[in-house]
Write an enzyme that holds these catalytic residues in place. Structure first.
Site, PDB file in Angstrom:
ATOM      1  N   HIS A 258       0.838  -1.202   0.000  1.00 16.16           N
ATOM      2  CA  HIS A 258       0.000   0.000   0.000  1.00 16.16           C
ATOM      3  C   HIS A 258       0.873   1.252   0.000  1.00 16.16           C
ATOM      4  O   HIS A 258       2.096   1.196   0.187  1.00 16.16           O
ATOM      5  CB  HIS A 258      -0.951   0.007   1.203  1.00 16.16           C
ATOM      6  CG  HIS A 258      -0.267  -0.090   2.542  1.00 16.16           C
ATOM      7  ND1 HIS A 258       0.532   0.906   3.068  1.00 16.16           N
ATOM      8  CD2 HIS A 258      -0.273  -1.086   3.470  1.00 16.16           C
ATOM      9  CE1 HIS A 258       0.986   0.546   4.250  1.00 16.16           C
ATOM     10  NE2 HIS A 258       0.518  -0.667   4.527  1.00 16.16           N
TER      11      HIS A 258
ATOM     12  N   CYS B 168       3.825  -4.670   6.682  1.00 15.29           N
ATOM     13  CA  CYS B 168       3.348  -4.391   5.324  1.00 15.29           C
ATOM     14  C   CYS B 168       4.459  -3.817   4.447  1.00 15.29           C
ATOM     15  O   CYS B 168       5.544  -3.465   4.918  1.00 15.29           O
ATOM     16  CB  CYS B 168       2.172  -3.428   5.372  1.00 15.29           C
ATOM     17  SG  CYS B 168       0.622  -4.190   5.898  1.00 15.29           S
TER      18      CYS B 168
END
Length: 458
Positions: free
Chosen positions: A384, A400
């Site tokens: 992301h 992440c």
């Protein structure tokens, strides 16, 4: 091979005989020697040579190569069989094909610069689309370039413009850079008659000749590469759709359905045109990609071929925890390489697939997850964006993969739902490779998900 093609066609066949004894695996040499024997009326010996020439004979003659036992090369019965098959007499056609074959490998055709002309300002899109580009799959030597050219001629139908290049390798020679300009080795003007192909060499190390400047090949390569990227995205999306749904889409808009079935945001006009013209072929290729065993994207595949067609494998993502890099790859070719922020030991080393694609997660384009997010499998890990750009290149996330906004938006548009993601160490070179103009897909669908609060591990 280069010593053989130095020989002038007006010389006697003794040189050819000596050459095939020293190079018994050179099928082009066998073919030309067979032509010499046929011109002299020595049909048994000619038939023997044509048998040795195999697929080279078939490529030039457009018929199956003759089969004969070695001990019967001077058998009068075999000579009679040749006559019944139409091998006698050869006359002028023999001389023409021999000269054409020698010219094919030895004498480059005139370059635009050599004639004092210049290339047109732009190449017609139709010519770009019909052009074929091959990458040499082995070390660049005169022998390997000659072997690649011969193999391409035998296996491919060169009826349009074709180019043989050497891609720019990564320092460890595991990868080829897609965005780095390749070295053009030679180009071929294809003809319906394979004996009339015209070759231009553009690299001195690849031939015993004066190379010409690769003006036309380089003018074609950039728009050709842009088209190839779009075709790869389309094939990868069709393959992903087949894996997810067990069928091909009924029409192209099915690839751009609203969230959560948004494989792609949309499709480009070129992709629409390609699909309209070649729907069945693209569908067949997609099924093969979807059902083929997964390839190891972290290493150059072993091949016996001397040439390779680029971007034939579906898109994959490779993430290197050591280099803090995320690469978009097809086989051993890196199309893009971006810097990323990771979480050190919190970022798992594993394989995933992109199970969800969402635009503006949590209703924001500037929140903690940036403007795009792609969930990895059935986990809280995701690729992301971030509102902490200073963390890129560092281990500050909770697991992440963080990306800069421009990078994640380009990646989001290029990779379909279902794309394989591999995370590990020592997989990628440290180079960053971005396109001068980021790829952007038209938006046809609704890709937001306002009903969900995302709690990725950031």
């Amino acid at each position: 091979m280069r010593e053989f093609f130095k020989h002038h066609p007006d010389n006697d066949p003794l040189y050819l005989k000596r050459y095939v004894k020293e190079h018994p695996d050179n099928k082009m040499a066998w073919y030309l020697l067979g032509r010499e024997y046929a011109a002299q009326g020595k049909q048994g010996k000619a038939l023997y040579c044509f048998t040795k020439a195999g697929e080279v004979y078939e490529a030039f003659e457009e018929q199956a190569a003759p089969v004969i036992e070695e001990e019967s090369k001077d058998d009068p019965l075999q000579q009679k069989q040749m006559r019944r098959k139409g091998f006698l007499p050869w006359t002028r056609r023999i001389i023409f094909v021999m000269l054409a074959a020698l010219l094919l490998f030895y004498i480059p055709s005139p370059a635009y610069e050599r004639e004092g002309e210049s290339m047109p300002a732009s190449i017609p899109p139709a010519e770009v689309q019909q052009t074929k580009v091959y990458y040499i799959a082995k070390e660049k030597t005169k022998e390997n370039v000659g072997a690649a050219l011969q193999e391409i001629i035998v296996k491919e139908k060169l009826t349009n413009y074709s180019i043989l290049v050497q891609g720019q390798p990564s320092p460890d020679n595991k990868w080829i850079w897609w965005l780095k300009k390749p070295q053009v080795l030679l180009s071929v003007e294809g003809k319906a008659d394979s004996a009339q192909l015209q070759i231009e060499y553009h690299d001195a190390a690849s031939c015993d000749c004066q190379p010409t400047e690769p003006v036309k090949p380089l003018a074609i390569f950039a728009p050709w590469a842009a088209q190839q990227e779009q075709e790869l995205i389309l094939r990868s999306a069709l393959a992903a759709f087949y894996r997810i749904n067990g069928r091909l889409p009924a029409d192209l808009p099915e690839l751009s359905r609203p969230y959560p079935d948004n494989l792609l945001p949309g499709v480009t006009p070129y992709m629409e045109e390609k699909y309209r013209k070649e729907k069945d072929l693209l569908g067949s290729e997609a099924v093969k990609l979807a059902t083929a065993p997964a390839a190891d994207s972290a290493a150059v595949p072993k091949t016996q071929q001397t040439f390779a067609k680029p971007l034939t494998e579906p898109l994959q993502i490779v993430i290197d925890k050591t280099a803090h890099r995320l690469a978009l790859v097809s086989g051993s070719i890196i199309l893009r390489s971006y810097p990323v922020g990771l979480g050190g030991a919190k970022t798992p080393e594993a394989e995933f697939v992109i199970s969800e694609k969402v635009r503006n997660p949590n209703g924001k384009s500037n929140g903690e997850f940036g403007s795009r997010g792609m969930t990895l499998g059935d986990t809280l890990y995701a690729i992301h964006g971030t509102n902490k750009p200073a963390s890129i290149g560092k281990d500050e996330s909770h697991g992440c993969i963080r990306m800069l906004q421009q990078d994640v938006e380009e990646l989001f548009d290029m990779v379909p739902l279902g794309t394989k993601v591999t995370i590990g160490k020592g997989l990628l070179p440290p180079d960053i490779e971005r396109s001068g103009t980021p790829f952007q897909m038209p938006l046809f669908s609704e890709e937001t998900n306002p009903g969900k609060v995302y709690k990725w591990l950031d």
